[in-house]
Design a protein around this motif. Sequence first.
Motif, PDB file in Angstrom:
ATOM      1  N   PHE A 115      40.711 -24.080   4.172  1.00  0.00           N
ATOM      2  CA  PHE A 115      42.342 -23.686   4.160  1.00  0.00           C
ATOM      3  C   PHE A 115      43.176 -22.416   5.309  1.00  0.00           C
ATOM      4  N   ALA A 116      42.862 -23.870   6.253  1.00  0.00           N
ATOM      5  CA  ALA A 116      44.244 -23.719   7.317  1.00  0.00           C
ATOM      6  C   ALA A 116      45.608 -23.786   6.442  1.00  0.00           C
ATOM      7  N   LEU A 117      45.668 -24.873   5.840  1.00  0.00           N
ATOM      8  CA  LEU A 117      47.220 -25.070   5.547  1.00  0.00           C
ATOM      9  C   LEU A 117      47.965 -23.604   4.637  1.00  0.00           C
ATOM     10  N   TYR A 118      46.698 -22.715   4.525  1.00  0.00           N
ATOM     11  CA  TYR A 118      47.533 -22.378   3.593  1.00  0.00           C
ATOM     12  C   TYR A 118      47.868 -20.525   4.457  1.00  0.00           C
ATOM     13  N   PHE A 119      46.689 -20.247   5.634  1.00  0.00           N
ATOM     14  CA  PHE A 119      46.103 -18.888   5.935  1.00  0.00           C
ATOM     15  C   PHE A 119      47.390 -19.304   7.582  1.00  0.00           C
ATOM     16  N   ALA A 120      47.509 -20.588   8.083  1.00  0.00           N
ATOM     17  CA  ALA A 120      48.020 -20.620   9.246  1.00  0.00           C
ATOM     18  C   ALA A 120      49.820 -19.976   9.541  1.00  0.00           C
ATOM     19  N   PRO A 121      50.442 -19.483   8.407  1.00  0.00           N
ATOM     20  CA  PRO A 121      51.934 -18.756   8.411  1.00  0.00           C
ATOM     21  C   PRO A 121      51.743 -17.408   8.635  1.00  0.00           C
ATOM     22  N   THR A 153      50.822  -9.825  17.105  1.00  0.00           N
ATOM     23  CA  THR A 153      49.707 -10.594  17.967  1.00  0.00           C
ATOM     24  C   THR A 153      48.436 -10.227  17.850  1.00  0.00           C
ATOM     25  N   ALA A 154      47.695  -9.168  17.181  1.00  0.00           N
ATOM     26  CA  ALA A 154      46.624  -8.721  17.627  1.00  0.00           C
ATOM     27  C   ALA A 154      45.776  -9.699  16.692  1.00  0.00           C
ATOM     28  N   ALA A 155      46.754 -10.024  15.318  1.00  0.00           N
ATOM     29  CA  ALA A 155      45.940 -10.852  14.145  1.00  0.00           C
ATOM     30  C   ALA A 155      45.511 -12.386  14.695  1.00  0.00           C
ATOM     31  N   PRO A 156      45.923 -12.772  15.176  1.00  0.00           N
ATOM     32  CA  PRO A 156      45.170 -13.844  15.641  1.00  0.00           C
ATOM     33  C   PRO A 156      43.888 -13.351  16.968  1.00  0.00           C
ATOM     34  N   GLY A 172      57.538 -21.600  13.794  1.00  0.00           N
ATOM     35  CA  GLY A 172      57.292 -22.810  14.260  1.00  0.00           C
ATOM     36  C   GLY A 172      57.320 -23.554  13.090  1.00  0.00           C
ATOM     37  N   ASP A 173      57.213 -24.816  13.254  1.00  0.00           N
ATOM     38  CA  ASP A 173      57.142 -26.012  11.600  1.00  0.00           C
ATOM     39  C   ASP A 173      55.748 -26.218  11.708  1.00  0.00           C
ATOM     40  N   SER A 174      55.167 -26.731  10.565  1.00  0.00           N
ATOM     41  CA  SER A 174      53.321 -27.112  10.219  1.00  0.00           C
ATOM     42  C   SER A 174      52.986 -27.372  10.959  1.00  0.00           C
ATOM     43  N   THR A 175      53.320 -28.809  11.750  1.00  0.00           N
ATOM     44  CA  THR A 175      52.463 -29.159  12.857  1.00  0.00           C
ATOM     45  C   THR A 175      52.166 -28.065  14.050  1.00  0.00           C
ATOM     46  N   SER A 176      52.873 -27.203  14.364  1.00  0.00           N
ATOM     47  CA  SER A 176      52.779 -27.056  15.678  1.00  0.00           C
ATOM     48  C   SER A 176      51.506 -25.497  14.852  1.00  0.00           C
ATOM     49  N   GLN A 177      52.195 -25.269  13.897  1.00  0.00           N
ATOM     50  CA  GLN A 177      51.160 -23.963  12.915  1.00  0.00           C
ATOM     51  C   GLN A 177      49.734 -24.812  12.631  1.00  0.00           C
ATOM     52  N   LEU A 178      49.877 -25.286  12.381  1.00  0.00           N
ATOM     53  CA  LEU A 178      48.695 -26.345  12.426  1.00  0.00           C
ATOM     54  C   LEU A 178      47.774 -26.805  13.519  1.00  0.00           C
ATOM     55  N   LEU A 179      48.787 -26.302  14.662  1.00  0.00           N
ATOM     56  CA  LEU A 179      48.080 -27.377  16.114  1.00  0.00           C
ATOM     57  C   LEU A 179      47.660 -25.917  16.769  1.00  0.00           C
ATOM     58  N   GLN A 180      48.515 -24.787  16.130  1.00  0.00           N
ATOM     59  CA  GLN A 180      47.049 -23.350  16.819  1.00  0.00           C
ATOM     60  C   GLN A 180      46.201 -22.646  16.608  1.00  0.00           C
ATOM     61  N   ALA A 226      39.077 -24.891  16.950  1.00  0.00           N
ATOM     62  CA  ALA A 226      38.514 -25.998  18.654  1.00  0.00           C
ATOM     63  C   ALA A 226      37.397 -24.459  19.251  1.00  0.00           C
ATOM     64  N   VAL A 227      38.199 -23.174  18.732  1.00  0.00           N
ATOM     65  CA  VAL A 227      36.927 -22.624  20.237  1.00  0.00           C
ATOM     66  C   VAL A 227      35.719 -22.149  19.643  1.00  0.00           C
ATOM     67  N   GLY A 228      35.697 -22.690  18.396  1.00  0.00           N
ATOM     68  CA  GLY A 228      34.608 -21.805  18.081  1.00  0.00           C
ATOM     69  C   GLY A 228      33.830 -22.716  17.860  1.00  0.00           C
ATOM     70  N   PHE A 229      33.688 -23.884  18.632  1.00  0.00           N
ATOM     71  CA  PHE A 229      33.530 -25.319  18.497  1.00  0.00           C
ATOM     72  C   PHE A 229      32.615 -24.330  20.157  1.00  0.00           C
ATOM     73  N   PHE A 230      33.471 -24.093  21.087  1.00  0.00           N
ATOM     74  CA  PHE A 230      33.296 -24.502  22.272  1.00  0.00           C
ATOM     75  C   PHE A 230      32.132 -22.515  22.236  1.00  0.00           C
ATOM     76  N   MET A 231      31.991 -22.853  21.654  1.00  0.00           N
ATOM     77  CA  MET A 231      31.065 -20.978  21.348  1.00  0.00           C
ATOM     78  C   MET A 231      29.269 -21.768  21.023  1.00  0.00           C
ATOM     79  N   ARG A 232      29.433 -22.581  20.033  1.00  0.00           N
ATOM     80  CA  ARG A 232      28.377 -23.712  19.933  1.00  0.00           C
ATOM     81  C   ARG A 232      27.352 -23.654  20.985  1.00  0.00           C
ATOM     82  N   PRO A 233      27.884 -24.080  22.390  1.00  0.00           N
ATOM     83  CA  PRO A 233      26.490 -24.246  22.985  1.00  0.00           C
ATOM     84  C   PRO A 233      25.889 -22.840  23.683  1.00  0.00           C
TER      85      PRO A 233
END
Length: 451
Positions: A45-51, A122-125, A57-65, A71-78
């Motif tokens: 659902f990132a394609l829809y909630f990214a904005p 900025t509290a949202a992200p 920014g454009d769609s690519t930069s939003q998806l990048l963020q 990725a941070v969710g993955f870094f918590m996995r260890p």
Amino acid sequence: MSDSIGIAPSAQDEAADRRRRIMAIVGSSSGNLVEWYDFYCYAFFALYFAPAFFPKGDSTSQLLQTAGIFAVGFFMRPIGGWLFGRIADRLGRRTSMVISVLMMCAGSLAIGVLPTYETVGTAAPVLLLLARMVQGVSVGGEYGTSATYMSEVAVKGKRGFYASFQYVTLIGGQLLASLVLVSLQAILSADELRAFGWRIPFFIGALAAVVALYLRRSLAETVVHGGDREQAGTFGELAKHWRAFCVVLAYTAGGSLSFYTFTTYMQKYLVNTAQMEKTTASQVMTLVLLVYMLIQPIFGALSDRIGRKANMLLYSGLGTLMVVPLMTMLGSNKDPVLAFALITLGLVVISFYTGISGIVKAELFPTTVRALGVGLSYALANATFGGTAEYVALWFKDAGNEPAFFWYVTVMLAIAFVASVIMPNPKKHGYLDGAGTVEEALGAKPRLAPA
């Protein structure tokens, strides 16, 4: 009935014992499905909630963020792999699985009610990041514990087949998330999905987690806590098996990276690079995931016949050869039928690994550190390579050198091939079925395997 499902009473009927084991796998895997559904809702659902969280920014930069937070969710996995692995090895697998699904429920519900950037700035992200961190810890503990549990309850001689249902439900979680996306795309407009529709799947996930919690509370335990277990689930005990740990790290890195490339990132690749319509890409990936989920038991059963090592060699060897040509063809193709065929082909090769992903790790560690060894090694490799797959792919695209990502995946699969060559044969040197030990096979000083 015995306190441990792993040790059947001598007078117990074999058929009844088999039924109990199958029901235990069903119960544990249902929770696994919910955990992964919740985790993958974010990706689909990132394609829809990214904005809503990154309006500039454009769609690519939003998806990048959003990929960065993914990725941070993955870094918590260890952290989850260590925490829940320790709990599972010291207090029991069931206790660990119940706590992990509770955490996933909390994380999913939090995302569903988060305010947007327009409301709190900025509290949202930041809040989104915190919720993903909770989910990352939860799913980091889920993999190792559920893989351990399923390997321990599976019937000897059919462990590959039964343990494959971990990835059936893991992929099923992706598939369910994709089905919810396709359903909402059919019911709501694109504007409605961006406005509020993206919250719905997270509420569904929170409710499903409550059901999974109920099912997991009824599971039988697989370990009996008798004797001195002070070293169970500790780094000191795990350090004795560092060679096996390193082998698992190496082949999991390629497996995780290729898995996420052909599943979660593929939807964005079809839209962002191949210029396919969002709804078409979602439909293609839903069908692909359905096929992928259904074939997992085939590859698990195959490993019972040809051996886990053969499976691993086929996955990493064929995978090394296929990535660049498949990704190149997919990037210039808008035909959904051809896209379905190419992605499915890639996932068939990866199934040699995913069909036995849990069991092939569990066989390399003794009971006292099995959940920790499986969970932590997987989480580290998954966080470093699987969790960053989307981010790295989008970074290369943003830099104007997208093909470099294909070669990056290829190199990691080549490393996985080397690890698969080094990997001991679990039939001869495994802690579930083998007579020898993994340490002996890897050249360590001979030592007795635990009873």
